[in-house]
Design a protein around this motif. Structure first.
Motif, PDB file in Angstrom:
ATOM      1  N   ALA A 100       0.868  -1.181   0.000  1.00 44.75           N
ATOM      2  CA  ALA A 100       0.000   0.000   0.000  1.00 44.75           C
ATOM      3  C   ALA A 100       0.902   1.228   0.000  1.00 44.75           C
ATOM      4  CB  ALA A 100      -0.894  -0.008   1.240  1.00 44.75           C
ATOM      5  N   THR A 101       0.971   1.897  -1.126  1.00 43.23           N
ATOM      6  CA  THR A 101       1.960   2.963  -1.334  1.00 43.23           C
ATOM      7  C   THR A 101       1.279   4.252  -1.769  1.00 43.23           C
ATOM      8  OG1 THR A 101       3.563   1.281  -2.040  1.00 43.23           O
ATOM      9  CG2 THR A 101       4.091   3.582  -2.525  1.00 43.23           C
ATOM     10  N   MET A 102       1.691   5.348  -1.122  1.00 46.25           N
ATOM     11  CA  MET A 102       1.211   6.671  -1.498  1.00 46.25           C
ATOM     12  C   MET A 102       2.390   7.501  -1.986  1.00 46.25           C
ATOM     13  SD  MET A 102      -0.228   9.822   0.849  1.00 46.25           S
ATOM     14  CE  MET A 102      -1.459   8.865   1.695  1.00 46.25           C
ATOM     15  N   LEU A 103       2.193   8.218  -3.082  1.00 47.55           N
ATOM     16  CA  LEU A 103       3.180   9.168  -3.586  1.00 47.55           C
ATOM     17  C   LEU A 103       2.615  10.567  -3.384  1.00 47.55           C
ATOM     18  CD1 LEU A 103       5.752   9.981  -5.161  1.00 47.55           C
ATOM     19  CD2 LEU A 103       4.434   9.677  -7.271  1.00 47.55           C
ATOM     20  N   ILE A 104       3.312  11.381  -2.588  1.00 45.11           N
ATOM     21  CA  ILE A 104       2.891  12.756  -2.367  1.00 45.11           C
ATOM     22  C   ILE A 104       3.726  13.672  -3.255  1.00 45.11           C
ATOM     23  CG2 ILE A 104       2.707  14.640  -0.694  1.00 45.11           C
ATOM     24  CD1 ILE A 104       2.353  12.585   1.498  1.00 45.11           C
ATOM     25  N   ASP A 105       3.060  14.387  -4.129  1.00 41.99           N
ATOM     26  CA  ASP A 105       3.744  15.339  -5.002  1.00 41.99           C
ATOM     27  C   ASP A 105       3.811  16.674  -4.262  1.00 41.99           C
ATOM     28  OD1 ASP A 105       4.797  16.913  -6.966  1.00 41.99           O
ATOM     29  OD2 ASP A 105       3.327  16.384  -8.512  1.00 41.99           O
ATOM     30  N   CYS A 106       4.980  16.949  -3.689  1.00 45.61           N
ATOM     31  CA  CYS A 106       5.161  18.150  -2.878  1.00 45.61           C
ATOM     32  C   CYS A 106       5.867  19.256  -3.661  1.00 45.61           C
ATOM     33  CB  CYS A 106       5.961  17.783  -1.624  1.00 45.61           C
ATOM     34  SG  CYS A 106       5.833  18.983  -0.289  1.00 45.61           S
ATOM     35  N   ASP A 107       5.836  19.162  -4.984  1.00 42.14           N
ATOM     36  CA  ASP A 107       6.495  20.131  -5.854  1.00 42.14           C
ATOM     37  C   ASP A 107       5.433  20.952  -6.600  1.00 42.14           C
ATOM     38  OD1 ASP A 107       7.972  21.557  -7.691  1.00 42.14           O
ATOM     39  OD2 ASP A 107       9.052  19.820  -8.481  1.00 42.14           O
ATOM     40  N   PRO A 108       5.442  22.272  -6.468  1.00 37.63           N
ATOM     41  CA  PRO A 108       4.453  23.097  -7.179  1.00 37.63           C
ATOM     42  C   PRO A 108       4.474  22.926  -8.694  1.00 37.63           C
ATOM     43  CG  PRO A 108       5.563  24.394  -5.485  1.00 37.63           C
ATOM     44  CD  PRO A 108       6.307  23.091  -5.579  1.00 37.63           C
ATOM     45  N   GLN A 109       5.573  22.419  -9.238  1.00 40.78           N
ATOM     46  CA  GLN A 109       5.609  22.176 -10.680  1.00 40.78           C
ATOM     47  C   GLN A 109       4.732  20.990 -11.084  1.00 40.78           C
ATOM     48  OE1 GLN A 109       9.694  22.773 -12.551  1.00 40.78           O
ATOM     49  NE2 GLN A 109      10.284  22.645 -10.395  1.00 40.78           N
ATOM     50  N   ALA A 110       4.342  20.185 -10.086  1.00 47.11           N
ATOM     51  CA  ALA A 110       3.432  19.042 -10.297  1.00 47.11           C
ATOM     52  C   ALA A 110       3.954  18.032 -11.310  1.00 47.11           C
ATOM     53  CB  ALA A 110       2.037  19.545 -10.707  1.00 47.11           C
ATOM     54  N   ASN A 111       5.263  17.868 -11.375  1.00 46.84           N
ATOM     55  CA  ASN A 111       5.833  16.954 -12.366  1.00 46.84           C
ATOM     56  C   ASN A 111       5.439  15.500 -12.112  1.00 46.84           C
ATOM     57  OD1 ASN A 111       7.108  18.957 -13.842  1.00 46.84           O
ATOM     58  ND2 ASN A 111       8.967  18.882 -12.613  1.00 46.84           N
ATOM     59  N   ALA A 112       5.437  15.082 -10.852  1.00 47.82           N
ATOM     60  CA  ALA A 112       5.065  13.697 -10.550  1.00 47.82           C
ATOM     61  C   ALA A 112       3.597  13.449 -10.890  1.00 47.82           C
ATOM     62  CB  ALA A 112       5.328  13.390  -9.078  1.00 47.82           C
ATOM     63  N   THR A 113       2.759  14.425 -10.592  1.00 49.88           N
ATOM     64  CA  THR A 113       1.331  14.328 -10.905  1.00 49.88           C
ATOM     65  C   THR A 113       1.127  14.141 -12.410  1.00 49.88           C
ATOM     66  OG1 THR A 113       0.795  15.761  -9.040  1.00 49.88           O
ATOM     67  CG2 THR A 113      -0.869  15.551 -10.757  1.00 49.88           C
ATOM     68  N   GLN A 114       1.767  14.993 -13.191  1.00 48.27           N
ATOM     69  CA  GLN A 114       1.615  14.925 -14.641  1.00 48.27           C
ATOM     70  C   GLN A 114       2.305  13.701 -15.233  1.00 48.27           C
ATOM     71  OE1 GLN A 114       2.365  18.918 -16.413  1.00 48.27           O
ATOM     72  NE2 GLN A 114       2.204  19.651 -14.301  1.00 48.27           N
ATOM     73  N   HIS A 115       3.428  13.298 -14.627  1.00 51.21           N
ATOM     74  CA  HIS A 115       4.136  12.107 -15.087  1.00 51.21           C
ATOM     75  C   HIS A 115       3.200  10.902 -15.125  1.00 51.21           C
ATOM     76  CE1 HIS A 115       8.122   9.721 -15.026  1.00 51.21           C
ATOM     77  NE2 HIS A 115       7.154   8.861 -15.270  1.00 51.21           N
ATOM     78  N   LEU A 116       2.297  10.829 -14.149  1.00 48.75           N
ATOM     79  CA  LEU A 116       1.389   9.681 -14.045  1.00 48.75           C
ATOM     80  C   LEU A 116       0.050   9.927 -14.726  1.00 48.75           C
ATOM     81  CD1 LEU A 116       2.350   8.715 -10.413  1.00 48.75           C
ATOM     82  CD2 LEU A 116       2.755   7.346 -12.475  1.00 48.75           C
ATOM     83  N   GLY A 117       0.013  10.946 -15.578  1.00 52.68           N
ATOM     84  CA  GLY A 117      -1.172  11.169 -16.388  1.00 52.68           C
ATOM     85  C   GLY A 117      -2.342  11.772 -15.642  1.00 52.68           C
ATOM     86  N   ILE A 118      -2.070  12.421 -14.515  1.00 48.76           N
ATOM     87  CA  ILE A 118      -3.130  13.023 -13.703  1.00 48.76           C
ATOM     88  C   ILE A 118      -3.244  14.504 -14.059  1.00 48.76           C
ATOM     89  CG2 ILE A 118      -3.864  13.526 -11.340  1.00 48.76           C
ATOM     90  CD1 ILE A 118      -2.174  11.050 -10.500  1.00 48.76           C
TER      91      ILE A 118
END
Length: 335
Positions: A100-118
């Motif tokens: 059970a894994t959570m990834l928190i995108d703590c970067d205002p550039q939101a790169n991790a969010t967009q990387h995963l197609g969100i």
């Protein structure tokens, strides 16, 4: 795993399809239902890799799950060092193994969010990003988005999070807000991975105060190597002043080009300078598939499991599993 195998496993546990969905949701932090279980068992829908991995580990009696979470900060003040790529692929590797894994995108550039197609833009218009959690309007569970294949849960970011950098510095106890916000999630997740901005600002500091251990991606080039000392000094300050539990799991050399003499020399310097007291993982080679995976909203370890470097990210994930087991044993011994 085939549908019949899943049905046999469920029935051996004495659970109905509805009860089994509840059990899975508790272990994997998903939102499965009876209909989903039925489709899997009838081979009408492919069984997710994370579920398959969970059942294999359960059958083998391997490790305990469902909290307490190991909190991991992925940090480097230099941009362009594959920090977000590393965070996304490490988190995805753990999720694909059934944790059970959570990834928190703590970067205002939101790169991790967009990387995963969100879609961070739409989520911001709906007020369902990390900014609204950090400011007390929402709980983390209110904003989580699930990545379909891996089952990774993502706390998305948006550009508005940049406002938090200034606000955290002004607020009493501002350094501890992230730690406060993830307290409930730590009881149900196995791993919480925090991707940070490419700087040592208030958001990165918050993540370090909340974390148990740090993973440091470092591009195999001179400027990245020069910044390592500064970053480790900041980790040491956080450890002395605000989080005595914080450790450094290791350094992940990234964007490595074997044919380039400079890259080979920097890799050797990393090993010589930091290897005696920190774990230095094998290098992640430069590969176009990482950019391609980003463009289609997927993690490379999920989209192309055999890509060069994927084994390194799985090694980091394995090291985190070991770290979690060690810390859990220490807690049990004290108790």
């Amino acid at each position: 795993m085939k549908g019949e195998e899943l049905r046999t496993y469920r029935e051996a546990k004495g659970l109905s399809q509805s009860e089994f969905a509840v059990w899975l949701n508790e272990r994997l932090q998903r939102r499965y239902d009876k209909q989903k279980v039925s489709r899997w068992e009838n081979d009408a829908e492919r069984i997710p890799a994370a579920l398959d991995a969970l059942i294999k580990r359960e059958t083998a009696g391997v490790d305990r799950q469902g909290g307490p979470a190991l909190v991991v900060v992925v940090a480097n003040q230099k941009g362009g060092c594959a920090k977000t790529v590393s965070a996304v692929n490490i988190a995805s590797a753990l999720a694909l193994q059934g944790y059970a894994t959570m990834l928190i995108d703590c970067d205002p550039q939101a790169n991790a969010t967009q990387h995963l197609g969100i879609d961070s833009y739409t989520l911001e218009t709906e007020a369902k990003t990390l900014y609204y959690v950090m400011h007390g309007d929402l709980d983390l569970r209110d904003i989580l988005v699930t990545v379909e294949e891996s089952g990774l849960r993502v706390a998305p970011s948006s550009i508005r999070l940049a406002e938090t950098e200034v606000e955290l510095g002004k607020e009493a106890g501002g350094d501890f807000i992230m730690k406060e916000k993830i307290a409930a999630a730590k009881r149900v997740f196995d791993f919480i991975i925090i991707d940070t901005p490419p700087n040592i600002g208030e958001l990165t500091k918050n993540a370090m105060v909340a974390a148990h251990t740090a993973v440091i991606p470092c591009q195999t080039e001179k400027f990245s190597l020069l910044g390592m000392g500064f970053l480790l000094e900041n980790v040491a300050k956080i450890r002395r002043r605000m989080n005595t539990a914080l450790s450094v799991l290791g350094i992940v050399p990234t964007i490595f080009k074997q044919r380039e003499r400079n890259d080979r020399e920097v890799l050797e310097q990393i090993r010589e300078q930091y290897g005696p007291h920190l774990r230095v993982f094998d290098p992640v080679p430069k590969a176009s598939v990482y950019a391609q995976a980003t463009s289609v909203g997927r993690a490379a370890v999920e989209a192309a499991p055999d890509v060069a470097g994927a084994a390194v990210y799985r090694d980091v994930a394995a090291a985190l599993v070991e770290e979690r087991v060690i810390r859990m044993k220490e807690v049990e011994r004290v108790a």
